[in-house]
Design a protein around this motif. Structure first.
Motif, short mmCIF file in Angstrom:
data_model
loop_
_atom_site.label_atom_id
_atom_site.label_comp_id
_atom_site.label_asym_id
_atom_site.label_seq_id
_atom_site.Cartn_x
_atom_site.Cartn_y
_atom_site.Cartn_z
N ALA A 115 -41.67 50.90 14.63
CA ALA A 115 -41.83 49.29 14.68
C ALA A 115 -41.29 48.91 16.06
O ALA A 115 -41.54 47.71 16.03
CB ALA A 115 -40.40 49.93 13.82
N LEU A 116 -41.36 49.33 17.14
CA LEU A 116 -40.46 48.64 18.21
C LEU A 116 -41.88 47.79 18.93
O LEU A 116 -41.55 47.12 19.94
CB LEU A 116 -39.31 48.71 18.73
CG LEU A 116 -38.20 49.12 18.47
CD1 LEU A 116 -37.03 49.98 18.54
CD2 LEU A 116 -37.85 47.54 17.79
N GLU A 117 -42.87 48.89 18.21
CA GLU A 117 -43.90 48.14 19.57
C GLU A 117 -44.01 46.37 19.39
O GLU A 117 -44.36 45.72 18.64
CB GLU A 117 -45.18 49.17 19.11
CG GLU A 117 -45.30 50.23 18.95
CD GLU A 117 -46.11 51.30 18.80
OE1 GLU A 117 -47.50 50.28 18.32
OE2 GLU A 117 -46.58 52.23 18.82
N GLY A 118 -44.00 46.47 20.85
CA GLY A 118 -44.64 44.08 20.54
C GLY A 118 -43.41 43.88 20.56
O GLY A 118 -43.33 42.65 19.72
N ALA A 119 -42.31 43.88 20.02
CA ALA A 119 -40.78 43.51 19.47
C ALA A 119 -40.06 42.55 20.77
O ALA A 119 -40.15 43.35 21.77
CB ALA A 119 -40.24 44.83 18.79
N SER A 120 -39.52 42.00 20.30
CA SER A 120 -39.25 40.73 21.27
C SER A 120 -37.54 41.02 20.76
O SER A 120 -36.84 41.19 21.76
CB SER A 120 -38.71 39.77 21.13
OG SER A 120 -40.41 38.79 20.84
N LEU A 121 -37.34 41.75 19.98
CA LEU A 121 -35.72 41.96 19.64
C LEU A 121 -35.10 43.33 18.21
O LEU A 121 -36.39 43.42 17.69
CB LEU A 121 -34.79 40.29 19.12
CG LEU A 121 -33.52 40.76 18.99
CD1 LEU A 121 -32.80 40.27 21.15
CD2 LEU A 121 -33.09 38.90 18.28
N LEU A 122 -34.21 44.02 18.90
CA LEU A 122 -33.87 44.51 18.02
C LEU A 122 -32.55 44.49 17.21
O LEU A 122 -31.45 43.76 18.12
CB LEU A 122 -33.61 46.01 17.92
CG LEU A 122 -33.24 47.21 17.15
CD1 LEU A 122 -33.35 47.73 15.81
CD2 LEU A 122 -32.35 48.39 17.61
N LEU A 138 -27.96 57.75 13.18
CA LEU A 138 -28.47 56.89 12.78
C LEU A 138 -28.39 55.60 13.47
O LEU A 138 -30.19 55.22 14.70
CB LEU A 138 -28.84 55.69 11.18
CG LEU A 138 -29.51 56.50 10.64
CD1 LEU A 138 -29.06 56.03 9.16
CD2 LEU A 138 -30.95 56.98 10.41
N ALA A 139 -27.88 54.53 14.33
CA ALA A 139 -27.24 53.94 14.91
C ALA A 139 -27.69 54.58 16.07
O ALA A 139 -28.48 53.45 16.97
CB ALA A 139 -25.66 52.86 14.94
N ARG A 140 -27.09 55.32 17.05
CA ARG A 140 -27.44 56.00 18.15
C ARG A 140 -29.30 55.94 18.19
O ARG A 140 -29.73 55.58 18.86
CB ARG A 140 -26.45 57.14 18.00
CG ARG A 140 -24.69 56.62 18.69
CD ARG A 140 -24.49 57.80 18.88
NE ARG A 140 -23.11 57.93 19.21
CZ ARG A 140 -22.13 58.87 19.00
NH1 ARG A 140 -22.77 60.20 18.29
NH2 ARG A 140 -20.82 58.49 19.20
N ALA A 141 -29.64 56.50 17.68
CA ALA A 141 -31.09 56.46 17.47
C ALA A 141 -31.64 55.05 17.84
O ALA A 141 -32.51 54.89 18.11
CB ALA A 141 -31.43 57.32 16.31
N ALA A 142 -31.67 54.54 16.74
CA ALA A 142 -32.03 53.01 17.07
C ALA A 142 -31.70 52.09 18.42
O ALA A 142 -32.67 51.63 19.30
CB ALA A 142 -31.22 51.48 16.11
N VAL A 143 -30.40 52.91 19.00
CA VAL A 143 -30.91 51.68 20.21
C VAL A 143 -31.01 53.11 21.40
O VAL A 143 -31.74 52.15 22.12
CB VAL A 143 -28.90 52.31 20.72
CG1 VAL A 143 -28.95 51.81 22.09
CG2 VAL A 143 -27.85 51.23 20.04
N ALA A 148 -35.46 53.03 25.20
CA ALA A 148 -37.20 53.36 25.41
C ALA A 148 -37.91 52.63 25.77
O ALA A 148 -38.84 52.64 26.28
CB ALA A 148 -37.20 54.67 24.56
N ALA A 149 -37.96 51.65 23.91
CA ALA A 149 -38.73 50.60 24.37
C ALA A 149 -38.41 49.24 25.35
O ALA A 149 -39.43 48.26 25.12
CB ALA A 149 -39.37 49.80 23.44
N ASP A 150 -37.72 48.91 25.70
CA ASP A 150 -37.24 47.70 26.61
C ASP A 150 -36.74 46.63 25.82
O ASP A 150 -37.68 45.69 25.78
CB ASP A 150 -38.07 47.64 28.10
CG ASP A 150 -37.19 47.15 29.13
OD1 ASP A 150 -37.00 46.52 28.74
OD2 ASP A 150 -38.45 45.97 29.93
N VAL A 151 -36.39 46.79 24.64
CA VAL A 151 -36.67 45.76 24.13
C VAL A 151 -35.11 45.33 23.73
O VAL A 151 -34.19 46.03 23.12
CB VAL A 151 -37.24 46.29 22.76
CG1 VAL A 151 -36.63 44.78 21.66
CG2 VAL A 151 -38.26 46.20 22.34
N PRO A 152 -34.78 44.02 23.92
CA PRO A 152 -33.19 43.97 24.27
C PRO A 152 -32.88 43.92 22.45
O PRO A 152 -33.67 43.83 21.33
CB PRO A 152 -33.29 42.49 23.93
CG PRO A 152 -34.78 41.93 24.34
CD PRO A 152 -35.38 42.65 24.18
#
Length: 326
Positions: A115-122, A138-143, A148-152
């Motif tokens: 889901a985070l591929e090419g994303a600009s923000l989580l 779940l929250a820790r996994a999302a962070v 890892a994807a270098d997404v802010p």
């Protein structure tokens, strides 16, 4: 993602014979609002593989959000009941979300990396970890996936005492851990007080700046704090101002007076969506505050959790409102 059930005709829940069903949830509201404004979004969640879960997915799809990363699992969907304010009677929320498919989900089952591929923000909120130990995981996994994807990360504190108090929790430690990875924070001086264990006054712009500067010092990754200030005159009339704090500057709007409020639930998420849209476009602090405030004000006139406005609606927002556009 969850469903909101609201008694019809402002009847107290204990006396209600029918309810309206709306799809909602803090992050879902933001994703739907952004998608309706033309900003591509992807929703990552877990819903049950039953008609209620399919209703939630359909609502996100209708808003324009990408639903491919919503996982279907056996179980139930979380619910909450909302009794709107009426005259001297305050509004009330009753939760029924223990043991939902999302609250019990294994983080490994959620496709964060894809889901985070090419994303600009989580965008995420403090409601997920408030659900219990599994929500914290779940929250820790999302962070971790965003790092890892270098997404802010944009983190909305969304402190819900009723949820945190339902289990042996430590909201201060958990929210501080998650906020330490955020680039954008949505929260006011009360949220900062919870995070830092220090009381800050909300009397005047200078004191609000004091809280923001303390947060910037405590969280080196943090670059922006977005907040609102609400003054309640009556259940149907509120005054709201929006504020953006950056490390070197800040900007605050004048108050907008909103009358004949239809539904104030989800207005904070609307503010977040308006602010994020402007941030993604490289807007100034003034642009972000104005965009967030405009969408939040518009949400007060929309029933349900979500506000689905076009970019044209947002650009043509008039604080005076009320007239018919022809």
């Amino acid at each position: 993602m969850l469903l909101r059930l609201s008694p019809q005709g402002q009847v107290p829940l204990a006396q209600a014979g029918s309810v309206a069903i709306d799809v909602g949830g803090a992050e879902a509201n933001v994703a739907a609002a952004l998608a309706s404004l033309g900003t591509p979004t992807r929703m990552v969640s877990v819903v049950p593989d039953n008609p209620l879960g399919r209703k939630a997915i359909a609502a996100m799809g209708a808003a324009g959000s990408d639903t491919r990363f919503i996982v279907k699992r056996p179980g139930r969907i979380g619910l909450y009941f909302f009794e709107p304010p009426a005259g001297p009677i305050a509004g009330r929320v009753t939760y029924d979300r223990d043991g939902s498919s999302f609250a019990l989900a294994d983080p490994a089952a959620l496709p964060f990396a894809e889901a985070l591929e090419g994303a600009s923000l989580l965008h995420m909120s403090g409601i997920t970890p408030a659900l219990g130990p599994d929500g914290v995981a779940l929250a820790r996994a999302a962070v971790a996936a965003a790092k890892a994807a270098d997404v802010p990360i944009c983190f909305d504190g969304n402190y819900r005492a009723n949820l945190w108090d339902a289990w042996d929790s430590d909201p201060h430690a958990i929210l501080t851990e998650l906020m330490s990875e955020a680039t954008l924070m949505i929260g006011n001086r009360r949220d900062i007080s919870l995070l830092l264990g220090k009381t800050f006054s909300g009397d005047g712009p200078d004191r609000r700046r004091e809280a923001s500067e303390a947060a910037f010092e405590a969280f080196p990754r943090l670059q922006l704090i977005a907040s609102t200030a609400r003054h309640v005159e009556t259940a149907g009339t509120h005054r709201i101002a929006a504020r953006i704090d950056l490390r070197e500057s800040h900007w605050q709007t004048d108050e907008v007076r909103i009358e004949n409020i239809v539904d104030r639930i989800g207005t904070g998420d609307a503010y977040a969506a308006g602010m994020i849209r402007s941030w993604l476009a490289g807007g100034s602090a003034q642009d972000m505050a104005k965009s967030g405030l405009a969408l939040a004000a518009l949400k007060h006139g929309v029933p349900g959790d979500m506000v689905l406005m076009t970019a044209d609606d947002l650009e043509n927002f008039d604080p005076a409102g009320g007239d018919v556009r022809r």
